[in-house]
Scaffold this active site. Structure first.
Site, PDB file in Angstrom:
ATOM      1  N   GLU A  15       0.831  -1.204   0.000  1.00 40.60           N
ATOM      2  CA  GLU A  15       0.000   0.000   0.000  1.00 40.60           C
ATOM      3  C   GLU A  15       0.864   1.252   0.000  1.00 40.60           C
ATOM      4  O   GLU A  15       1.737   1.418   0.855  1.00 40.60           O
ATOM      5  CB  GLU A  15      -0.920   0.032   1.224  1.00 40.60           C
ATOM      6  N   GLU A  18     -12.369   1.703   5.677  1.00 41.27           N
ATOM      7  CA  GLU A  18     -11.346   2.244   6.559  1.00 41.27           C
ATOM      8  C   GLU A  18     -11.558   3.753   6.703  1.00 41.27           C
ATOM      9  O   GLU A  18     -10.712   4.558   6.311  1.00 41.27           O
ATOM     10  CB  GLU A  18      -9.945   1.943   6.026  1.00 41.27           C
TER      11      GLU A  18
END
Length: 266
Positions: free
Chosen positions: A150, A247
């Site tokens: 990520e 998230e």
């Protein structure tokens, strides 16, 4: 929570670090299940024994989708991850093995290998990163776990090593695309350079997990500038088979904020 849309199914997982924070962590599993979620993710399960987390999941009828590799101590060079930090190779390897141990017990199919903050010698740091991810891929091979990379935007995390999702995809392809892939976080993509839909479509073959939040503020979809109705429709149309981790930090309560699902998907 699997939402059937005209574009295809959208699989939403609650992130228990960010959502249901109105109750203690151990109670968030039941809260997520009561809200209709069937899957969850959260970065760090390491404060509890694997068997205890497994019990919480089973009692709530939930599937664990993703965990991160362990972070270093607050204020340390590896507080945001160790993969990009020369000299921290053993810490990274120990963390990968610990993450794979938890993933096996929890049934988590994705482990996010946290890159961390890059030191001043960028070339040496990148070489360390590629070597570390290669080692992690070798450990994960045959386990059914995918290693996710990520990129985190530089506004929220100045100096973060992994420069972009495109770099993450290049590393995944170079190392082992059957084991390593991209964690496509829509929020970070928007802050980084925008053009979210086109970039997702370009990277989609390498994407192993998706996360969402709006910008600015990192609230739930519909609280900012991202056109989530179109973004999620295109993700569904792409045939992406995985989960989408919520998230985000609910603006006015987790349960109240879930109305975004009705507005954007149904």
């Amino acid at each position: 929570m699997i939402v059937e849309t005209s574009s295809g199914p959208v699989r939403l997982a609650a992130n228990l670090k960010w959502m249901f924070t109105e109750v203690p962590f151990a109670e968030r599993f039941d809260a997520a299940a009561e809200a209709g979620f069937t899957a969850v993710e959260f970065a760090s399960p390491y404060e509890l024994a694997p068997a205890e987390v497994r019990r919480l999941l089973d009692d709530a009828g939930l599937t664990q989708i993703l965990i991160n590799t362990p972070a270093g101590a607050a204020g340390s060079a590896t507080a945001s991850g160790a993969a990009y930090v020369p000299g921290a190779e053993q810490e990274f390897r120990d963390g990968v093995l610990r993450a794979l141990e938890y993933a096996a017990v929890l049934g988590a199919g994705v482990v996010h290998a946290m890159a961390g903050i890059a030191p001043s010698d960028a070339d040496a740091a990148f070489a360390t990163y590629v070597s570390n991810i290669s080692w992690a891929a070798a450990q994960a091979r045959g386990t059914g776990v995918r290693v996710a990379l990520e990129a985190i935007n530089k506004r929220d995390q100045p100096g973060y090593g992994l420069a972009s999702m495109e770099t993450a995809a290049a590393v995944a392809q170079a190392v082992d695309p059957d084991v390593v892939g991209v964690l496509f976080d829509v929020y970070h993509a928007q802050v980084d350079r925008g053009n979210v839909i086109e970039r997702f479509e370009q990277l989609q073959p390498t994407v192993v997990h998706v996360q969402i939040a709006d910008n600015p503020g990192r609230g739930e979809p519909g609280t900012g500038e991202i056109a989530y109705e179109r973004v999620l429709a295109r993700i569904a149309q792409s045939g992406y088979p995985g989960w989408i981790g919520c998230e985000y930090a609910p603006v006015a309560g987790t349960r109240e904020g879930l109305s975004w699902i009705e507005r954007n998907l149904r």
